[in-house]
Design a protein around this motif. Structure first.
Motif, PDB file in Angstrom:
ATOM      1  N   ALA A  12     -28.769  18.332  55.463  1.00  0.00           N
ATOM      2  CA  ALA A  12     -29.993  18.787  56.107  1.00  0.00           C
ATOM      3  C   ALA A  12     -30.463  17.711  57.069  1.00  0.00           C
ATOM      4  N   ASP A  13     -31.186  18.149  58.105  1.00  0.00           N
ATOM      5  CA  ASP A  13     -31.632  17.198  59.115  1.00  0.00           C
ATOM      6  C   ASP A  13     -32.570  16.150  58.553  1.00  0.00           C
ATOM      7  N   ASP A  14     -33.206  16.486  57.417  1.00  0.00           N
ATOM      8  CA  ASP A  14     -34.207  15.551  56.908  1.00  0.00           C
ATOM      9  C   ASP A  14     -33.653  14.553  55.900  1.00  0.00           C
ATOM     10  N   LEU A  15     -32.335  14.569  55.662  1.00  0.00           N
ATOM     11  CA  LEU A  15     -31.772  13.547  54.779  1.00  0.00           C
ATOM     12  C   LEU A  15     -31.851  12.193  55.480  1.00  0.00           C
ATOM     13  N   PRO A  16     -32.117  11.123  54.723  1.00  0.00           N
ATOM     14  CA  PRO A  16     -32.414   9.827  55.346  1.00  0.00           C
ATOM     15  C   PRO A  16     -31.205   9.080  55.884  1.00  0.00           C
ATOM     16  N   VAL A  17     -29.996   9.531  55.572  1.00  0.00           N
ATOM     17  CA  VAL A  17     -28.783   8.850  56.052  1.00  0.00           C
ATOM     18  C   VAL A  17     -27.883   9.880  56.724  1.00  0.00           C
ATOM     19  N   SER A  18     -27.445   9.573  57.929  1.00  0.00           N
ATOM     20  CA  SER A  18     -26.569  10.464  58.684  1.00  0.00           C
ATOM     21  C   SER A  18     -25.207   9.820  58.868  1.00  0.00           C
ATOM     22  N   ILE A  19     -24.252  10.619  59.360  1.00  0.00           N
ATOM     23  CA  ILE A  19     -22.926  10.073  59.633  1.00  0.00           C
ATOM     24  C   ILE A  19     -23.002   9.001  60.714  1.00  0.00           C
ATOM     25  N   ASP A  20     -23.943   9.136  61.645  1.00  0.00           N
ATOM     26  CA  ASP A  20     -24.099   8.105  62.674  1.00  0.00           C
ATOM     27  C   ASP A  20     -24.534   6.783  62.050  1.00  0.00           C
ATOM     28  N   ASP A  21     -25.390   6.856  61.023  1.00  0.00           N
ATOM     29  CA  ASP A  21     -25.812   5.637  60.321  1.00  0.00           C
ATOM     30  C   ASP A  21     -24.621   4.951  59.665  1.00  0.00           C
ATOM     31  N   VAL A  22     -23.746   5.744  59.055  1.00  0.00           N
ATOM     32  CA  VAL A  22     -22.594   5.174  58.360  1.00  0.00           C
ATOM     33  C   VAL A  22     -21.608   4.585  59.370  1.00  0.00           C
ATOM     34  N   ARG A  23     -21.396   5.296  60.461  1.00  0.00           N
ATOM     35  CA  ARG A  23     -20.476   4.773  61.491  1.00  0.00           C
ATOM     36  C   ARG A  23     -21.016   3.485  62.107  1.00  0.00           C
ATOM     37  N   ALA A  24     -22.321   3.428  62.318  1.00  0.00           N
ATOM     38  CA  ALA A  24     -22.919   2.203  62.847  1.00  0.00           C
ATOM     39  C   ALA A  24     -22.761   1.058  61.856  1.00  0.00           C
ATOM     40  N   ALA A  25     -22.939   1.365  60.576  1.00  0.00           N
ATOM     41  CA  ALA A  25     -22.754   0.345  59.540  1.00  0.00           C
ATOM     42  C   ALA A  25     -21.323  -0.163  59.529  1.00  0.00           C
ATOM     43  N   HIS A  26     -20.370   0.768  59.694  1.00  0.00           N
ATOM     44  CA  HIS A  26     -18.956   0.386  59.675  1.00  0.00           C
ATOM     45  C   HIS A  26     -18.647  -0.581  60.814  1.00  0.00           C
ATOM     46  N   ALA A  27     -19.178  -0.314  61.984  1.00  0.00           N
ATOM     47  CA  ALA A  27     -18.970  -1.219  63.116  1.00  0.00           C
ATOM     48  C   ALA A  27     -19.685  -2.544  62.884  1.00  0.00           C
ATOM     49  N   ALA A  30     -17.798  -4.756  60.204  1.00  0.00           N
ATOM     50  CA  ALA A  30     -16.353  -4.942  60.416  1.00  0.00           C
ATOM     51  C   ALA A  30     -16.026  -6.429  60.594  1.00  0.00           C
ATOM     52  N   GLY A  31     -14.994  -6.855  59.903  1.00  0.00           N
ATOM     53  CA  GLY A  31     -14.542  -8.230  60.001  1.00  0.00           C
ATOM     54  C   GLY A  31     -15.199  -9.179  59.020  1.00  0.00           C
ATOM     55  N   ALA A  32     -16.348  -8.751  58.451  1.00  0.00           N
ATOM     56  CA  ALA A  32     -17.040  -9.604  57.489  1.00  0.00           C
ATOM     57  C   ALA A  32     -16.820  -9.160  56.050  1.00  0.00           C
ATOM     58  N   VAL A  33     -16.306  -7.950  55.872  1.00  0.00           N
ATOM     59  CA  VAL A  33     -15.871  -7.499  54.547  1.00  0.00           C
ATOM     60  C   VAL A  33     -14.385  -7.168  54.650  1.00  0.00           C
ATOM     61  N   VAL A  34     -13.718  -7.152  53.531  1.00  0.00           N
ATOM     62  CA  VAL A  34     -12.284  -6.852  53.514  1.00  0.00           C
ATOM     63  C   VAL A  34     -12.070  -5.363  53.746  1.00  0.00           C
ATOM     64  N   ARG A  35     -11.175  -5.029  54.667  1.00  0.00           N
ATOM     65  CA  ARG A  35     -10.799  -3.614  54.811  1.00  0.00           C
ATOM     66  C   ARG A  35      -9.720  -3.339  53.781  1.00  0.00           C
ATOM     67  N   THR A  36     -10.158  -2.968  52.602  1.00  0.00           N
ATOM     68  CA  THR A  36      -9.251  -2.852  51.466  1.00  0.00           C
ATOM     69  C   THR A  36      -8.302  -1.663  51.638  1.00  0.00           C
ATOM     70  N   PRO A  37      -7.113  -1.745  51.073  1.00  0.00           N
ATOM     71  CA  PRO A  37      -6.129  -0.663  51.248  1.00  0.00           C
ATOM     72  C   PRO A  37      -6.451   0.566  50.399  1.00  0.00           C
ATOM     73  N   THR A  38      -6.009   1.706  50.895  1.00  0.00           N
ATOM     74  CA  THR A  38      -6.029   2.955  50.134  1.00  0.00           C
ATOM     75  C   THR A  38      -4.576   3.347  49.914  1.00  0.00           C
ATOM     76  N   LEU A  39      -4.119   3.256  48.672  1.00  0.00           N
ATOM     77  CA  LEU A  39      -2.691   3.407  48.377  1.00  0.00           C
ATOM     78  C   LEU A  39      -2.454   4.501  47.347  1.00  0.00           C
TER      79      LEU A  39
END
Length: 419
Positions: A12-27, A30-39
């Motif tokens: 819903a539009d009123d949820l406090p976290v959006s995919i844009d928030d998560v993508r911004a967090a990922h950027a 980046a580089g300061a946490v380990v990009r751990t493998p998915t195996l």
């Protein structure tokens, strides 16, 4: 135990976290946490009937995913902040302390007075000031909020903060980048920060690609707090669970709303399933995972029919487990599989009695580890005695042959069972 299906509502539009928030967090992180493998785990896939992919967040520097949300929050603070404060005796404390030290931000962590000294030492080792207060987390939390006001610090919540949720959701972005075929996330729930972030990513991925991803939450049976909140039940939240990292009595307000809107189902898992999952991950994947981190695999073990044929992504969200506790879990698993056993044998109190029993063990090629000879504290007559013998066998069939041989020799023998 499974929950009733949750609401079919999607973001819903009123949820406090959006995919844009998560993508911004990922950027941002980046580089300061380990990009751990998915195996993929081929052996666990064979055991469970699902295609199992593991995200090794126990390989972060502080051995837990909590670094993601902590760092995303720290990077968005006012540069003039006097410092941060949190209440935590677990992974949040170490993740926040580590990245605060890296960024030059003073960190204070309030912990209950009964926190194991190793956790206090580890947190202090990351440069944080540790304040011990109260016998419970609630008392420590209340004191942290008092210090926040007194010292003009910024409180960083372990899960009920949109910045923390967005940071935790970066885990799912990486999993889907590595394995786009994942159709089910099985995610531990404590306060709900990780699953809220991951579900945000799953629903956005679904909207953008048409590839549906089920999001299944997992709680320990002893602490079904989010299950209660969502399903309007009132099961007790108490007890000594192996999954202390998700032993939360009250989930967050923000996370509860997000789970209700975005998550498909919540499953509860037993302590035995959690123990088995920790043991399997060490034996099969050669990786150390704490109880909370093994909750996703525990759900597959306990509810295999629910996941048969699915492509499942599981976050091994932490690896901070006490070494003595880990040893106990592994020994209990050996006992349940029949490779380690304690036999209680009734003997006559006469010369050669123990020798004759030991000879049968030798004939069956069973290794004796410990012998407990009991003459006094027994209900047997004065000339009777009980001997407990701990032994090591190849498997349950080998143990069964030993017991049969002892009974054929007219010994009264029983297996001391685990709970």
């Amino acid at each position: 135990m499974a929950s009733e299906p949750l609401s079919a509502a999607r973001p819903a539009d009123d949820l406090p976290v959006s995919i844009d928030d998560v993508r911004a967090a990922h950027a941002r992180i980046a580089g300061a946490v380990v990009r751990t493998p998915t195996l993929i785990s081929r052996t666990l896939s064979q055991l469970t009937g699902a295609t199992v992919y593991l995200k090794f967040e126990n390989l972060q520097f502080t051995a837990a995913y909590k670094e993601r949300g902590a760092l995303n929050t720290l990077l968005q603070l006012n540069p003039q902040t006097a410092g941060v404060i949190a209440a935590s005796a677990g992974n949040h404390a170490q993740g926040l302390a580590y990245h605060a030290q890296r960024l030059g931000i003073p960190a204070t962590i309030v912990m209950p007075t009964n926190t194991p000294i190793v956790k206090v030492t580890q947190t202090e080792g990351h440069g944080a000031t540790v304040v011990l207060h109260g016998d419970t987390f609630d008392a420590a939390y209340a004191h942290a909020r008092e210090l926040e006001a007194e010292r003009d610090l910024t409180f960083v919540h372990p899960f009920d903060d949109p910045r923390v949720i967005a940071g935790q959701g970066t885990t799912a972005i990486e999993m889907l980048e590595d394995v786009p075929a994942i159709d089910t996330f099985v995610t531990p729930i404590g306060g709900g920060g990780l699953i809220s972030g991951m579900a945000t990513v799953a629903r956005a991925y679904e909207a953008e690609t048409g590839h549906h991803i089920e999001v299944i939450g997992v709680e320990a049976e002893l602490f079904p707090s989010m299950y209660n909140r969502i399903n309007h039940t009132d099961m007790p939240c108490a007890g000594d669970t192996l999954a202390e990292g998700i032993a939360v009595k009250e989930p967050g307000a923000i996370t509860s709303a997000m789970v209700r809107a975005l998550v498909d189902e919540i499953l509860l898992v037993s302590e035995r399933s959690l123990e088995e999952a920790v043991s399997l991950l060490l034996q099969i994947e050669k990786t150390v995972v704490e109880g909370a981190g093994a909750a996703g695999l525990a759900a597959l073990i306990q509810h295999p029919e629910r996941f048969a044929g699915r492509t499942v992504g599981i976050v091994l969200c932490g690896g901070n487990i006490d070494t003595r506790l880990l040893a106990n879990v592994l020994l209990r698993d050996l006992a349940r599989s029949g490779r380690l056993a304690r036999l209680r044998i009734r003997l006559q109190d006469q010369p050669g009695a123990l020798f004759n029993v030991a000879r049968i063990f030798e004939q069956q090629r069973v290794n004796i580890i410990e012998v407990y000879h009991q003459r006094v504290f027994t209900s047997l007559p004065a000339k009777g005695l009980i001997t407990d013998i701990e032994c090591e066998t190849r498997d349950k069939a080998h143990l069964d042959r030993l017991i049969a041989a002892l009974r054929d020799a007219q010994y009264e023998v029983g297996l001391v069972e685990l709970a």
